[in-house]
Write a protein that holds these residues in place. Structure first.
Motif, mmCIF file in Angstrom:
data_model
loop_
_atom_site.group_PDB
_atom_site.id
_atom_site.type_symbol
_atom_site.label_atom_id
_atom_site.label_comp_id
_atom_site.label_asym_id
_atom_site.label_seq_id
_atom_site.Cartn_x
_atom_site.Cartn_y
_atom_site.Cartn_z
ATOM 1 N N ARG A 146 0.832 -1.202 0.000
ATOM 2 C CA ARG A 146 0.000 0.000 0.000
ATOM 3 C C ARG A 146 0.867 1.252 0.000
ATOM 4 O O ARG A 146 0.517 2.255 -0.614
ATOM 5 C CB ARG A 146 -0.926 -0.009 1.217
ATOM 6 C CG ARG A 146 -1.942 -1.137 1.209
ATOM 7 C CD ARG A 146 -2.965 -0.964 2.301
ATOM 8 N NE ARG A 146 -3.714 0.269 2.112
ATOM 9 C CZ ARG A 146 -4.534 0.774 3.019
ATOM 10 N NH1 ARG A 146 -4.678 0.157 4.181
ATOM 11 N NH2 ARG A 146 -5.193 1.885 2.790
ATOM 12 N N CYS A 147 1.988 1.188 0.699
ATOM 13 C CA CYS A 147 2.896 2.341 0.730
ATOM 14 C C CYS A 147 3.479 2.612 -0.653
ATOM 15 O O CYS A 147 3.571 3.766 -1.084
ATOM 16 C CB CYS A 147 4.014 2.096 1.737
ATOM 17 S SG CYS A 147 3.488 2.181 3.469
ATOM 18 N N LYS A 149 2.119 1.862 -3.514
ATOM 19 C CA LYS A 149 1.052 2.383 -4.372
ATOM 20 C C LYS A 149 0.709 3.832 -4.045
ATOM 21 O O LYS A 149 0.213 4.569 -4.907
ATOM 22 C CB LYS A 149 -0.195 1.507 -4.239
ATOM 23 C CG LYS A 149 -0.027 0.118 -4.841
ATOM 24 C CD LYS A 149 -1.299 -0.698 -4.711
ATOM 25 C CE LYS A 149 -1.139 -2.066 -5.347
ATOM 26 N NZ LYS A 149 -2.375 -2.889 -5.221
ATOM 27 N N ALA A 150 0.941 4.251 -2.790
ATOM 28 C CA ALA A 150 0.629 5.630 -2.393
ATOM 29 C C ALA A 150 1.637 6.627 -2.938
ATOM 30 O O ALA A 150 1.352 7.827 -2.985
ATOM 31 C CB ALA A 150 0.577 5.735 -0.866
ATOM 32 N N CYS A 151 2.807 6.163 -3.330
ATOM 33 C CA CYS A 151 3.861 7.061 -3.798
ATOM 34 C C CYS A 151 3.612 7.498 -5.236
ATOM 35 O O CYS A 151 3.094 6.740 -6.058
ATOM 36 C CB CYS A 151 5.231 6.376 -3.696
ATOM 37 S SG CYS A 151 5.759 6.083 -1.995
ATOM 38 N N LEU A 180 -1.276 3.807 9.710
ATOM 39 C CA LEU A 180 -0.967 3.712 8.285
ATOM 40 C C LEU A 180 -1.802 4.696 7.474
ATOM 41 O O LEU A 180 -1.284 5.406 6.606
ATOM 42 C CB LEU A 180 -1.198 2.279 7.795
ATOM 43 C CG LEU A 180 -0.824 1.993 6.331
ATOM 44 C CD1 LEU A 180 0.674 2.093 6.131
ATOM 45 C CD2 LEU A 180 -1.326 0.611 5.919
ATOM 46 N N GLU A 181 -3.110 4.736 7.753
ATOM 47 C CA GLU A 181 -4.005 5.588 6.976
ATOM 48 C C GLU A 181 -3.803 7.066 7.301
ATOM 49 O O GLU A 181 -3.759 7.905 6.404
ATOM 50 C CB GLU A 181 -5.471 5.207 7.256
ATOM 51 C CG GLU A 181 -5.847 3.796 6.857
ATOM 52 C CD GLU A 181 -6.000 3.651 5.355
ATOM 53 O OE1 GLU A 181 -6.039 4.687 4.666
ATOM 54 O OE2 GLU A 181 -6.087 2.506 4.879
ATOM 55 N N LEU A 185 0.507 7.041 4.836
ATOM 56 C CA LEU A 185 0.142 7.219 3.426
ATOM 57 C C LEU A 185 0.083 8.683 2.998
ATOM 58 O O LEU A 185 0.568 9.027 1.907
ATOM 59 C CB LEU A 185 -1.191 6.507 3.144
ATOM 60 C CG LEU A 185 -1.192 4.991 3.397
ATOM 61 C CD1 LEU A 185 -2.521 4.391 2.975
ATOM 62 C CD2 LEU A 185 -0.048 4.308 2.651
ATOM 63 N N THR A 189 2.476 10.217 -0.030
ATOM 64 C CA THR A 189 1.880 10.864 -1.204
ATOM 65 C C THR A 189 2.403 12.283 -1.374
ATOM 66 O O THR A 189 2.752 12.704 -2.483
ATOM 67 C CB THR A 189 0.350 10.877 -1.064
ATOM 68 O OG1 THR A 189 -0.140 9.538 -0.953
ATOM 69 C CG2 THR A 189 -0.297 11.537 -2.273
#
Length: 286
Positions: A146-147, A149-151, A180-181, A185, A189
């Motif tokens: 997820r990290c 994908k957030a970049c 995390l949220e 993230l 971003t």
């Protein structure tokens, strides 16, 4: 969001305002297909109280027999995942627990942790039962994935490959109480929104920014929780009428999700003159 869960929560009477608010927030986070899996940090933010105050209310809801909690472990990484909250109306709530958990069976005690995994001020840390892997857990993306994908473009294709060798940094953040949220993230971003010449090779590059965001968030939660507790102390004995409790919440200026108020409840609030139509429109409820 589950209308069945929300309606069930509003049918519960005799709860203190803070306890009732947490129950409504749990119901708002309930998914009719997968269940209820919010983090404690997210619940504390939704209910506008500190994590310590949230734990007090969760214990009260458990003592009242309105919720049950199950701790979940990632079978691959053995990392602790977000807790599953089983609400009183769900079919799983009445099922006998596994011998390893013992919850709901007075003859089989629940396993006790040496200390809570959350940094809070309770002298009695929250103890949660161990459960087996659920279907929802198997579908939950890995935090490191997820990290990535957030970049944005600031993390090049080469960096996306080599940075996965430092995924332990992410697990260290989560174990230290970083959300995390809410913390990780957004930082990733924001810090990778534009392309850069310098190659980022380790998640530790973001540690200072993640910690700073966590500190700001926890300070805001602590202030919000203190203000809410002071307001409860100043108020007179709470009315057990759920419509009155709902009106008090709406008129307090706190965040109220539109899904927390059904059309029937909205009409009852207006008919009894407990809230104004303008206030409901401002909250996108009307």
């Amino acid at each position: 969001m589950s209308h069945q869960a929300t309606n069930w929560a509003f049918q519960q009477r005799g709860l203190k305002p803070a306890t009732w608010r947490v129950l409504v927030m749990l119901a708002d986070r309930h998914n009719p297909d997968n269940g209820c899996f919010p983090s404690q940090q997210q619940l504390a933010y939704d209910a506008e109280m500190s994590v310590s105050s949230l734990n007090d209310q969760l214990l009260k809801l458990e003592d009242l027999g309105l919720i049950r909690r199950e701790r979940r472990i990632n079978p691959k990484t053995r990392k602790q995942m977000s807790t599953r909250y089983i609400l009183g109306f769900e079919d799983d709530f009445a099922q006998e627990p596994s011998p390893n958990s013992g919850v709901g069976n007075p003859e089989i005690p629940s396993p006790k942790n040496a200390e809570s995994r959350l940094r809070n001020s309770e002298t009695n840390p929250v103890r949660e039962p161990v459960t087996t892997t659920t279907d929802f857990e198997a579908q939950t993306p890995d935090p490191a994935e997820r990290c990535v994908k957030a970049c944005g473009p600031g993390l090049s294709d080469y960096a996306r490959r080599v940075i996965r060798d430092t995924d332990d940094v992410i697990h260290g953040w989560i174990e230290a109480g970083v959300d995390l949220e809410a913390d990780v993230l957004p930082v990733l971003t924001g810090r990778t929104a534009t392309a850069r010449d310098r190659v980022i090779r380790t998640w530790d590059y973001f540690t200072q920014a993640v910690r700073a965001r966590q500190t700001r968030r926890e300070a805001q939660e602590a202030r919000a929780g203190k203000n809410a507790e002071n307001q409860h102390v100043r108020s007179s004995a709470p009315d057990s009428d759920p419509v009155v409790c709902l009106a008090r919440w709406i008129n307090s200026g706190a965040r109220v999700p539109p899904s927390a108020v059904t059309n029937t409840q909205r009409d009852a609030l207006l008919a009894r003159g407990l809230v104004s139509e303008a206030r409901l429109r401002a909250l996108q409820i009307y």
